[in-house]
Write a protein that holds these residues in place. Sequence first.
Motif, mmCIF file in Angstrom:
data_model
loop_
_atom_site.group_PDB
_atom_site.id
_atom_site.type_symbol
_atom_site.label_atom_id
_atom_site.label_comp_id
_atom_site.label_asym_id
_atom_site.label_seq_id
_atom_site.Cartn_x
_atom_site.Cartn_y
_atom_site.Cartn_z
ATOM 1 N N ALA A 117 0.832 -1.204 0.000
ATOM 2 C CA ALA A 117 0.000 0.000 0.000
ATOM 3 C C ALA A 117 0.865 1.252 0.000
ATOM 4 O O ALA A 117 1.926 1.306 0.617
ATOM 5 C CB ALA A 117 -0.930 0.003 1.203
ATOM 6 N N ARG A 118 0.363 2.266 -0.687
ATOM 7 C CA ARG A 118 0.980 3.587 -0.699
ATOM 8 C C ARG A 118 0.032 4.535 -0.006
ATOM 9 O O ARG A 118 -1.185 4.402 -0.124
ATOM 10 C CB ARG A 118 1.142 4.025 -2.140
ATOM 11 N N GLY A 119 0.558 5.510 0.679
ATOM 12 C CA GLY A 119 -0.319 6.486 1.309
ATOM 13 C C GLY A 119 0.398 7.246 2.391
ATOM 14 O O GLY A 119 1.617 7.433 2.341
ATOM 15 N N LEU A 120 -0.376 7.678 3.381
ATOM 16 C CA LEU A 120 0.180 8.448 4.484
ATOM 17 C C LEU A 120 1.013 7.520 5.357
ATOM 18 O O LEU A 120 0.553 6.469 5.761
ATOM 19 C CB LEU A 120 -0.940 9.054 5.321
ATOM 20 N N PRO A 121 2.240 7.899 5.661
ATOM 21 C CA PRO A 121 3.046 7.068 6.554
ATOM 22 C C PRO A 121 2.568 7.216 7.996
ATOM 23 O O PRO A 121 2.283 8.334 8.437
ATOM 24 C CB PRO A 121 4.456 7.629 6.391
ATOM 25 N N TYR A 122 2.475 6.095 8.701
ATOM 26 C CA TYR A 122 2.023 6.130 10.088
ATOM 27 C C TYR A 122 2.867 7.127 10.888
ATOM 28 O O TYR A 122 4.089 7.146 10.775
ATOM 29 C CB TYR A 122 2.117 4.748 10.751
ATOM 30 N N LYS B 173 2.650 16.558 -1.813
ATOM 31 C CA LYS B 173 1.463 16.440 -2.662
ATOM 32 C C LYS B 173 1.329 15.016 -3.200
ATOM 33 O O LYS B 173 0.228 14.477 -3.269
ATOM 34 C CB LYS B 173 1.592 17.443 -3.822
ATOM 35 N N ALA B 174 2.456 14.406 -3.576
ATOM 36 C CA ALA B 174 2.411 13.044 -4.140
ATOM 37 C C ALA B 174 1.884 12.051 -3.107
ATOM 38 O O ALA B 174 1.154 11.114 -3.445
ATOM 39 C CB ALA B 174 3.802 12.627 -4.617
ATOM 40 N N VAL B 175 2.245 12.242 -1.841
ATOM 41 C CA VAL B 175 1.774 11.344 -0.780
ATOM 42 C C VAL B 175 0.265 11.518 -0.592
ATOM 43 O O VAL B 175 -0.477 10.534 -0.484
ATOM 44 C CB VAL B 175 2.526 11.621 0.537
ATOM 45 N N LEU B 176 -0.199 12.773 -0.585
ATOM 46 C CA LEU B 176 -1.635 13.030 -0.436
ATOM 47 C C LEU B 176 -2.401 12.466 -1.636
ATOM 48 O O LEU B 176 -3.495 11.919 -1.479
ATOM 49 C CB LEU B 176 -1.899 14.528 -0.286
ATOM 50 N N ALA B 177 -1.812 12.582 -2.824
ATOM 51 C CA ALA B 177 -2.465 12.036 -4.023
ATOM 52 C C ALA B 177 -2.611 10.519 -3.890
ATOM 53 O O ALA B 177 -3.680 9.958 -4.154
ATOM 54 C CB ALA B 177 -1.656 12.392 -5.269
ATOM 55 N N ASP B 178 -1.546 9.844 -3.450
ATOM 56 C CA ASP B 178 -1.610 8.391 -3.222
ATOM 57 C C ASP B 178 -2.683 8.057 -2.196
ATOM 58 O O ASP B 178 -3.415 7.079 -2.331
ATOM 59 C CB ASP B 178 -0.268 7.874 -2.689
ATOM 60 N N ALA B 179 -2.733 8.868 -1.131
ATOM 61 C CA ALA B 179 -3.676 8.593 -0.041
ATOM 62 C C ALA B 179 -5.117 8.716 -0.531
ATOM 63 O O ALA B 179 -5.983 7.933 -0.129
ATOM 64 C CB ALA B 179 -3.434 9.542 1.127
ATOM 65 N N MET B 180 -5.365 9.687 -1.421
ATOM 66 C CA MET B 180 -6.723 9.850 -1.935
ATOM 67 C C MET B 180 -7.050 8.766 -2.964
ATOM 68 O O MET B 180 -8.120 8.165 -2.928
ATOM 69 C CB MET B 180 -6.889 11.250 -2.539
ATOM 70 N N ASP B 181 -6.098 8.509 -3.871
ATOM 71 C CA ASP B 181 -6.314 7.468 -4.890
ATOM 72 C C ASP B 181 -6.599 6.111 -4.262
ATOM 73 O O ASP B 181 -7.436 5.365 -4.737
ATOM 74 C CB ASP B 181 -5.044 7.297 -5.754
ATOM 75 N N GLY B 182 -5.847 5.810 -3.211
ATOM 76 C CA GLY B 182 -5.915 4.458 -2.648
ATOM 77 C C GLY B 182 -6.869 4.344 -1.479
ATOM 78 O O GLY B 182 -6.811 3.370 -0.747
ATOM 79 N N ARG B 183 -7.761 5.296 -1.304
ATOM 80 C CA ARG B 183 -8.602 5.262 -0.111
ATOM 81 C C ARG B 183 -9.386 3.958 -0.037
ATOM 82 O O ARG B 183 -9.812 3.413 -1.053
ATOM 83 C CB ARG B 183 -9.515 6.485 -0.063
ATOM 84 N N GLN B 184 -9.536 3.491 1.177
ATOM 85 C CA GLN B 184 -10.093 2.152 1.357
ATOM 86 C C GLN B 184 -11.432 2.219 2.072
ATOM 87 O O GLN B 184 -11.598 2.990 3.024
ATOM 88 C CB GLN B 184 -9.119 1.314 2.182
ATOM 89 N N ARG C 296 -11.447 5.585 3.944
ATOM 90 C CA ARG C 296 -10.385 6.242 4.695
ATOM 91 C C ARG C 296 -9.197 6.469 3.782
ATOM 92 O O ARG C 296 -8.889 5.627 2.954
ATOM 93 C CB ARG C 296 -9.985 5.326 5.857
ATOM 94 N N LEU C 297 -8.511 7.590 3.949
ATOM 95 C CA LEU C 297 -7.304 7.858 3.165
ATOM 96 C C LEU C 297 -6.340 6.694 3.333
ATOM 97 O O LEU C 297 -6.206 6.136 4.423
ATOM 98 C CB LEU C 297 -6.628 9.153 3.630
ATOM 99 N N ALA C 298 -5.667 6.337 2.240
ATOM 100 C CA ALA C 298 -4.781 5.184 2.270
ATOM 101 C C ALA C 298 -3.587 5.430 3.173
ATOM 102 O O ALA C 298 -3.056 6.532 3.253
ATOM 103 C CB ALA C 298 -4.308 4.846 0.860
ATOM 104 N N ARG C 299 -3.164 4.358 3.832
ATOM 105 C CA ARG C 299 -1.961 4.370 4.654
ATOM 106 C C ARG C 299 -0.953 3.462 3.992
ATOM 107 O O ARG C 299 -1.313 2.436 3.424
ATOM 108 C CB ARG C 299 -2.302 3.798 6.018
ATOM 109 N N GLY C 300 0.304 3.798 4.083
ATOM 110 C CA GLY C 300 1.312 2.922 3.521
ATOM 111 C C GLY C 300 2.619 3.636 3.323
ATOM 112 O O GLY C 300 2.943 4.578 4.050
ATOM 113 N N LEU C 301 3.367 3.184 2.317
ATOM 114 C CA LEU C 301 4.674 3.776 2.042
ATOM 115 C C LEU C 301 4.466 5.159 1.452
ATOM 116 O O LEU C 301 3.700 5.319 0.506
ATOM 117 C CB LEU C 301 5.438 2.906 1.038
ATOM 118 N N PRO C 302 5.142 6.176 1.974
ATOM 119 C CA PRO C 302 5.023 7.497 1.379
ATOM 120 C C PRO C 302 5.808 7.568 0.066
ATOM 121 O O PRO C 302 6.926 7.065 0.002
ATOM 122 C CB PRO C 302 5.637 8.418 2.439
ATOM 123 N N TYR C 303 5.203 8.186 -0.948
ATOM 124 C CA TYR C 303 5.876 8.307 -2.240
ATOM 125 C C TYR C 303 7.254 8.949 -2.063
ATOM 126 O O TYR C 303 7.390 9.928 -1.338
ATOM 127 C CB TYR C 303 5.060 9.146 -3.227
#
Lengths: 205, 205
Positions: free
Chosen positions: A178-183, A192-203, B176-183
């Motif tokens: 998974a890509r997205g916001l790092p814990y 911006k790229a991290v936020l884009a991943d987080a929105m694209d991959g929302r679960q 929920r916004l995706a969590r994971g590896l940050p770009y």
Amino acid sequence: MNRLVEQFSRLPGIGKRSAERLAFHLLKQSDEQVAELASAIGDLKRSTKQCSVCFNLTDADPCSVCTDPNRTQGLVMVVEQPSDLLSIEQTGLYKGVFHVLMGRVAPLDGIEPGDLTIAALLERVQNGLAGTSQGDGADRPRIEEVIIGTNPTLEGDGTALYLVEKLTALGVRVSRLARGLPYGSNMEMVSKAVLADAMDGRQPM
Amino acid sequence: MNRLVEQFSRLPGIGKRSAERLAFHLLKQSDEQVAELASAIGDLKRSTKQCSVCFNLTDADPCSVCTDPNRTQGLVMVVEQPSDLLSIEQTGLYKGVFHVLMGRVAPLDGIEPGDLTIAALLERVQNGLAGTSQGDGADRPRIEEVIIGTNPTLEGDGTALYLVEKLTALGVRVSRLARGLPYGSNMEMVSKAVLADAMDGRQPM
């Protein structure tokens, strides 16, 4: 002494001053201690092999991960480097096995898919899907899923795309870390790229 | 002069020395420039209101996001702070609207769900689901999905759990916004918790 200082200062992060300090430190050690370091360095390349199954660095072939009966042999995570495998292993959360690419596709650096262990991965998956036994009579474990664990970078993404195409053509289930916001991070601080991943991959919850 | 230095040095990141420097700088400016700064500071609290729909800070009520006809009013992202909303807006990639909690549930700091704008969110979603018109005769936009965009921290997670429970009870779709590896990161560098998220949330390709 000068020869050792020169050798030490070629190592990453060690300048001339540090190299001298290391050399003087060794001078003060006992003969045995110095001999032990010398032999450990000498053995490094001799005793470190690549696992013929997953291409991880190992002192036994196949490596201890590939032969571990408590691991799910049908789940294969593809990583770029042995150091990435180590990161995953240190979490203690992954119960499958690995395939180490020994790099990533990087056309600008002249690294093509053929320079990596991709052909061996595809063969391993092909055999794993068929469940065929090879010439050596050993049954290959059935491969259920390949997890792409390349780094979340431009080149890691390119490598992942290439692998997904090849692997899905074989008919194996393919997933990606998974890509997205790092814990532990904060929405204000991430790119911006991290936020884009987080929105694209929302679960869905 | 002393009074201003004292005021400046109460601001975050400004010590006594910086405060003095700022005060001397203002002394050298024209009367008009100083008056403009004073009036901008004076107007801050007076002209900044909270949007009665999404609780974002705004100078108009409802705010420009809530009244934007080009945005999907049925997609609501819940964030902790106005600054989080700003981060998402700066990506230019989100086309829905927001709901600002004005904090996160943090029992250790004495912040309970009742201290946030959660009741207003639930009412907004309830009305949005029913599609009822209110006393003012305005049709509420139909709410299709709520995206939880709290921070990926312990308290953000706690807040998210609380919200998911309340929102799913209303029957709205929740993600929920995706969590994971940050770009742009590297598997070697990220924490165990990030790798755990990346493995848990792996996505089929």
